[in-house]
Structure formats: structure tokens, C-alpha cells
Motif scaffolding. Structure first.
Motif, short mmCIF file in Angstrom:
data_model
loop_
_atom_site.label_atom_id
_atom_site.label_comp_id
_atom_site.label_asym_id
_atom_site.label_seq_id
_atom_site.Cartn_x
_atom_site.Cartn_y
_atom_site.Cartn_z
N VAL A 65 0.84 -1.20 0.00
CA VAL A 65 0.00 0.00 0.00
C VAL A 65 0.88 1.24 0.00
O VAL A 65 0.66 2.18 -0.79
N VAL A 66 1.87 1.27 0.87
CA VAL A 66 2.79 2.42 0.93
C VAL A 66 3.47 2.61 -0.42
O VAL A 66 3.55 3.73 -0.94
N GLN A 67 3.95 1.52 -1.00
CA GLN A 67 4.65 1.60 -2.29
C GLN A 67 3.76 2.19 -3.37
O GLN A 67 4.20 3.04 -4.14
N GLU A 68 2.51 1.75 -3.42
CA GLU A 68 1.62 2.29 -4.46
C GLU A 68 1.35 3.77 -4.23
O GLU A 68 1.33 4.56 -5.17
N ILE A 69 1.17 4.16 -2.97
CA ILE A 69 0.89 5.57 -2.69
C ILE A 69 2.09 6.45 -3.04
O ILE A 69 1.95 7.45 -3.75
N VAL A 70 3.26 6.10 -2.56
CA VAL A 70 4.42 6.97 -2.78
C VAL A 70 4.94 6.93 -4.22
O VAL A 70 5.60 7.87 -4.67
N LYS A 84 -8.98 4.97 -2.63
CA LYS A 84 -9.22 3.56 -2.90
C LYS A 84 -8.89 2.71 -1.67
O LYS A 84 -9.66 1.83 -1.28
N TYR A 85 -7.76 3.01 -1.04
CA TYR A 85 -7.36 2.23 0.13
C TYR A 85 -8.20 2.55 1.37
O TYR A 85 -8.40 1.67 2.21
N ILE A 86 -8.68 3.76 1.47
CA ILE A 86 -9.61 4.08 2.56
C ILE A 86 -10.89 3.27 2.37
O ILE A 86 -11.41 2.68 3.33
N ALA A 87 -11.40 3.23 1.14
CA ALA A 87 -12.60 2.44 0.86
C ALA A 87 -12.36 0.96 1.14
O ALA A 87 -13.23 0.28 1.70
N LEU A 88 -11.19 0.46 0.78
CA LEU A 88 -10.85 -0.94 1.06
C LEU A 88 -10.82 -1.18 2.56
O LEU A 88 -11.37 -2.17 3.06
N CYS A 89 -10.19 -0.29 3.28
CA CYS A 89 -10.09 -0.43 4.74
C CYS A 89 -11.48 -0.46 5.38
O CYS A 89 -11.76 -1.28 6.25
N VAL A 104 -3.74 -2.15 6.19
CA VAL A 104 -3.97 -1.04 5.27
C VAL A 104 -3.94 0.29 6.02
O VAL A 104 -3.31 1.26 5.59
N ARG A 105 -4.59 0.32 7.16
CA ARG A 105 -4.62 1.56 7.95
C ARG A 105 -3.22 1.96 8.39
O ARG A 105 -2.89 3.15 8.41
N ALA A 106 -2.40 1.02 8.76
CA ALA A 106 -1.03 1.32 9.17
C ALA A 106 -0.25 1.98 8.02
O ALA A 106 0.59 2.85 8.26
#
Length: 108
Positions: A65-70, A84-89, A104-106
Motif C-alpha cells: 500500500v505504501v509503495q503504491e501511494i508513494v 481507494k485504500y480508505i474504501a478498502l479499509c 492497510v490503515r497502518a
């Protein structure tokens, strides 16, 4: 490329698949692994393989998740990735998969 890729329209599918994977790993943990904090001792891979696998999966998901964001350079695209990741979380929380939800939240 991130190890975990999914389409925004498939959030429920992704959450369900993650839950199935987590269930398989969770049920592989033998009760003996939980005694005496074996996961924190030398030889933990042999003493608590199920817990080590769950921990490794948590870390891999967070890192993906971090890798995709950065790695998303444009601001609008990065905002979309975070959304997208907030919705997944939220979906993971809704279906009671707190392990992946917290991974994901971390990362967020």
C-alpha cells in the motif's frame, strides 16, 4: 510494481479474497504457538510458523500500500489511490477482517 493491485470497482472482491487468505493463515496457527511468546524468540520460524506467516503478510500488505501511494507522483492520482485504500479499509472493517484492515490503515 505493487504486489497488490485491484480496481476501485472491485473493492468488495478484493476484501473478500483478502479475508479468505487471512482465514487460511489464521486457521494454520496451532494453539501451541500462542504460548510463551514463541513468536518473539530465537527460532521463531520453527516455534511459531503460523504467527510469523500472519506477521509477514501484514507487513507485505502494508508495504504494498505504501509503495503504491508513494510511487504515484501526480497529486490527483495519489488522492485517488489513497481514497481507494480508505474504501478498502472500510470494507475490510465492515466484513470483520481486522487483520488486513489494520495493515492497510497502518500504511495510510
Amino acid at each position: 510494481a505493487p504486489a497488490f493491485v485491484f480496481d476501485e470497482g472491485r473493492i468488495l472482491d478484493a476484501a473478500q479474497q483478502m479475508t479468505l487468505r487471512d482465514f487460511d493463515r489464521l486457521t494454520a496457527i496451532h494453539y501451541d504457538e500462542l504460548l510463551g511468546k514463541k513468536w518473539s524468540k530465537r527460532g521463531r520460524d520453527e516455534l511459531a510458523p503460523g504467527i510469523v506467516a500472519m506477521t509477514n503478510e501484514f507487513n507485505l500488505l502494508s508495504e504494498a500500500v505504501v509503495q503504491e501511494i508513494v510511487s504515484t507522483l501526480q497529486l490527483r492520482a495519489r488522492v485517488a489511490v489513497v481514497q481507494k485504500y480508505i474504501a478498502l479499509c472500510l470494507k475490510l472493517k465492515e466484513i470483520h477482517n481486522f487483520h488486513s484492515c489494520m495493515a492497510v490503515r497502518a500504511a495510510l
